[in-house]
Design a protein around this motif. Structure first.
Motif: not given
Ligand SMILES: Cc1cc2nc3c(=O)[nH]c(=O)nc-3n(C[C@H](O)[C@H](O)[C@H](O)COP(=O)(O)OP(=O)(O)OC[C@H]3O[C@@H](n4cnc5c(N)ncnc54)[C@H](O)[C@@H]3O)c2cc1C
Length: 741
Positions: A152-156
């Motif tokens: 994601g943009q924030h979470y990997q």
């Protein structure tokens, strides 16, 4: 104007202050006593004056019994979403399905950073909250195969394991206000949780419109999203709140107050009065109340041949369809994956009759399920209807009489009987259901002393194919009672069983692990000792093929049916000489401890397991050689031999539809390769005599003759013609009535 017709919910919003750490807990208990539905806490653990909210939620869950619990709202950045999902699921499991997840994108970033927490997301709050919701839901989706991958943009997330699944469908409520967040609420959340003092006039109307539009664009029903409101004591009157309920669709009101008197009045006076006023207004306006909402996406998953909209109202609230969130928990059984079009979950005999009448009008297969441990996997299907009796799980003990619902597990039955010094032998696994086992046999750890489970069934109440609710006992429909005890799945849906329990408290439970290199010799010695042993001794022997060149192993699990340890040691000691012992232990244990329930959810997926069985009078040389060959060749790599002599053989073969009363052993095995397994069993059957249908997946007609010899089968077919002439119950070793055969 909006009213989504939800049942009203009332809660409290308490300060998690730690000056008097037990005060918020006491207020939560007071909220429960005052009849409220929900208790919530803000989540600001960087405040030294506050208790940590997760710890407090857990403590409150353990200190209350009924009330639901939530953060108001949980501060997302403080915990990685997978961890948050596991915390939520764990608390939901521990509290018996009482946790809901109020969630916010984060606040007080300086304070979070000051304590070494994460920095504000450069991707923005909406992206992080949206990604987190997906990750949380994926974590809860334990039935889905494979790990979780999100770039994601924030979470990997790189391959996190799924699970546990919460005890119930945990709602995600978002405490948000801005338009993009409201759109996200409409797209993904289960509720919108704003706070009244922060709202300007018209905010609720505007917010609802954005949520409704976003929901529709995402293929959801606007009604799927609960509208909630945190309020102050000043607003906590019927006059103030009624317009929010009827005009703004608010159905969850949460009072922010730590004043015990205000909480008490909220629960005991305002909540019932507002409920009544709303019910009255809805009646006048013709607004339906409490209906289940399904999105267009969910409706698209409905299967052909089922008139979903014609479902009787009494069955609607608990029915589960393929598009429902709880579908994964009811579609499969312990053994098999299923994909039914509809799972009906009646709670009473009358509802079972309604479910059956409805199912009979549809053009799809019908399966009956009590607890889903049927070996043949016939208690689910593909595209059909399942009547699932798991909600009918009551256990009542009066004197030595046990009255039990089909959906109870035998582990729970054992726990309920134990305080009275009573027991009922069932099988070797506590999660197995009452319904399937008490209609077929019940080969348990106390079998040689007390017989099969069906030998103690004195009465049953059931719904017949034509919808009649009848009783079968020695006086009323005795022929039906005879048939139900051995071939029950063919005659109706049993909604209650009555059994005579017997006195048992502690038992001696022994496990011996053997080197089974000389399998045939081990079988011969073990078999002879078991046959000669006092009836207090019942032994199950499990054989396992050796792996990677190691010899096969065998485990004898033996139960001595009372607490006389001297007698037990005397009877058990000879079993140490049947083969080289690799490990052994024996202990005195309360009977429920040896059949403890796990209550594990069913996800099926164990593949097309093949299981076959047969009975034997003695473990004779040819039989033992054949079993040993199946084990060593890998055709039958797992074999169980259960003792079924003693008291089982005291019963007249004509007394129940389970007619096998002269054999001492049941031999069953599991295989994977159909051709090899079947060839092995076709050979093995020459040495066997009869069959127990609960351990069989072979559907060939001959198996019916093995299970029900001669006159038993003739009598069963005549009764089938009388009680189920149209062969409605045609899934579990169907006995076609004479007209069908
Ligand atoms: C791990 C495991 C261990 C086992 N160990 C033993 C053991 O030691 N001894 C033993 O005897 N058995 C044992 N069994 C077999 C078990 O007894 C049967 O599979 C039994 O049918 C499971 O009952 P259930 O209610 O859980 O099954 P379900 O899957 O719910 O039902 C199985 C079938 O029973 C019929 N049925 C279910 N409920 C009703 C009802 N209320 N009225 C009429 N018919 C109904 C239906 O035809 C249904 O297809 C074991 C099974 C498993 C999975």
């Amino acid at each position: 104007m909006a009213d989504y017709g939800h049942e009203l919910v009332f809660g409290t919003f308490l300060t998690p202050q730690n000056a008097e750490p037990h005060a918020p807990v006491a207020l939560a208990q007071l909220s429960e006593r005052a009849g409220l539905d929900l208790v919530t806490f803000q989540d600001h653990p960087y405040q030294p004056a506050f208790l940590d909210t997760w710890t407090l939620l857990s403590y409150v869950a353990a200190s209350t019994e009924r009330i639901k619990i939530s953060g108001n709202v949980i501060n997302l950045p403080l915990r990685p979403p997978v961890l948050l999902a596991r915390q939520a699921a764990s608390l939901d499991l521990l509290s018996g399905g009482r946790f809901e997840l109020g969630l916010g994108a984060g606040a007080f970033w300086d304070a979070i950073e000051a304590m070494g927490g994460p920095r504000r997301s450069p991707a923005g709050a909406v992206a992080s909250l949206s990604e987190a919701i997906d990750i949380i839901r994926a974590t809860w989706n334990a039935g889905h195969r494979g790990g979780i991958f999100v770039d994601g943009q924030h979470y990997q997330v790189r391959g996190a394991k799924r699970g546990p699944e919460p005890a119930h469908d945990v709602s995600i409520w978002l405490g948000v206000l801005k338009p993009r967040m409201l759109r996200l609420t409409g797209e993904k959340a289960d509720g919108w949780l704003p706070t009244l003092p922060y709202l300007k006039p018209g905010d609720l109307e505007r917010g609802n419109a954005i949520i409704d539009q976003a929901a529709a664009a995402a293929g959801r029903e606007p009604r799927e999203i609960r509208r909630m409101l945190n309020i102050n004591p000043d607003n906590a009157t019927v006059e103030e709140l009624l317009p929010f309920a009827l005009g703004d669709g608010v159905s969850v009101f949460i009072l922010a107050s730590d004043d015990p008197r205000a909480i008490q009045a909220w629960g005991e006076e305002v909540a019932p009065a507002l409920r009544e006023a709303v019910a009255h207004a809805r009646q006048g306006a013709g607004t339906p109340s409490g209906e289940v909402t399904r999105s267009p996406k969910a409706l698209a998953l409905r299967r052909d041949g089922i008139a979903y909209d014609a479902l009787p109202p009494a069955l609607k609230p608990t029915a589960v369809e393929p598009g429902d969130k709880t579908y994964s928990t009811v579609r499969s059984t312990y053994i098999r994956s299923g994909a039914p079009g509809l799972v009906l979950r009646p709670g009473t005999a009358a509802e079972v009759a309604e479910a059956l009448a409805f199912a009979r009008q549809q053009e799809v297969p019908l399966a009956i399920r009590s607890r889903g441990h049927g070996i043949s996997g016939r208690s689910t299907n593909d595209g059909g209807i399942v009547i699932d009796l798991a909600r009918m799980d009551s256990v009542e003990v009066t004197g030595t009489q046990l009255r039990v619902g089909p959906g109870a597990s035998w582990g729970h039955v054992a726990e309920s009987l134990a305080p009275f010094g009573l027991a009922m032998s069932s099988g070797d696994f506590g999660d197995v259901g009452v319904g399937g086992l008490a209609t077929a046999g019940g080969v348990g750890f106390l079998a040689r002393k007390f017989g099969l489970t069906i030998d103690h069934v004195t009465a049953a109440e059931l719904v017949l194919a034509d919808g009649r609710i009848v009783r079968a006992d020695a006086g009323e429909n005795p022929d039906l009672l005879w048939a139900l005890r051995g071939a029950g799945g063919n005659f109706g849906i049993v909604t209650a069983f009555e059994l005579d329990a017997y006195p048992v408290s502690d038992v001696v439970f022994a496990r011996m692990l053997y080197d089974a290199s000389d399998t045939a010799a081990l079988l011969e010695r073990w078999g002879k000792l078991v046959e000669a042993a006092p009836r207090e001794l019942t032994s199950f022997l499990y054989l396992f093929a050796g792996r990677r060149g190691s010899p096969p192993a065998a485990q004898a699990v033996t139960v001595w049916a009372d607490g006389d340890t001297d007698a037990a040691v005397e009877a058990l000691t000879p079993l140490l000489s049947v083969a080289p012992v690799l490990d052994q232990q024996a202990q005195l244990a309360p009977y429920p401890a040896i059949v403890a329930p796990h209550d594990a959810a069913h996800y099926g997926g164990q593949g097309d397991l093949l299981i076959s069985n047969g009975l034997a009078v003695h473990l004779a040389a040819e039989l033992n050689e054949s079993i040993a060959a199946g084990l060593s060749s890998g055709a039958a790599p797992w074999i169980a031999i259960r003792a079924v002599g003693g008291a089982v053989n005291d019963v007249d073969p004509d007394a129940t539809a389970y007619a096998h009363r002269h054999q001492n052993f049941n031999v069953s095995s599991v295989g994977g390769d159909p051709a090899r397994f079947r060839a092995h069993w076709d050979g093995l059957r020459e040495h066997l005599d009869g069959l127990y249908l609960s351990f069989e997946t072979d559907q060939r007609p001959q198996r019916l003759h093995d299970a029900f010899p001669g006159d038993t089968l003739t009598r069963l077919r005549e009764l089938k013609a009388a009680y189920d002439p149209e062969n409605v119950f045609d899934q579990n070793f169907p006995l076609a009535p004479p007209s069908h055969s």
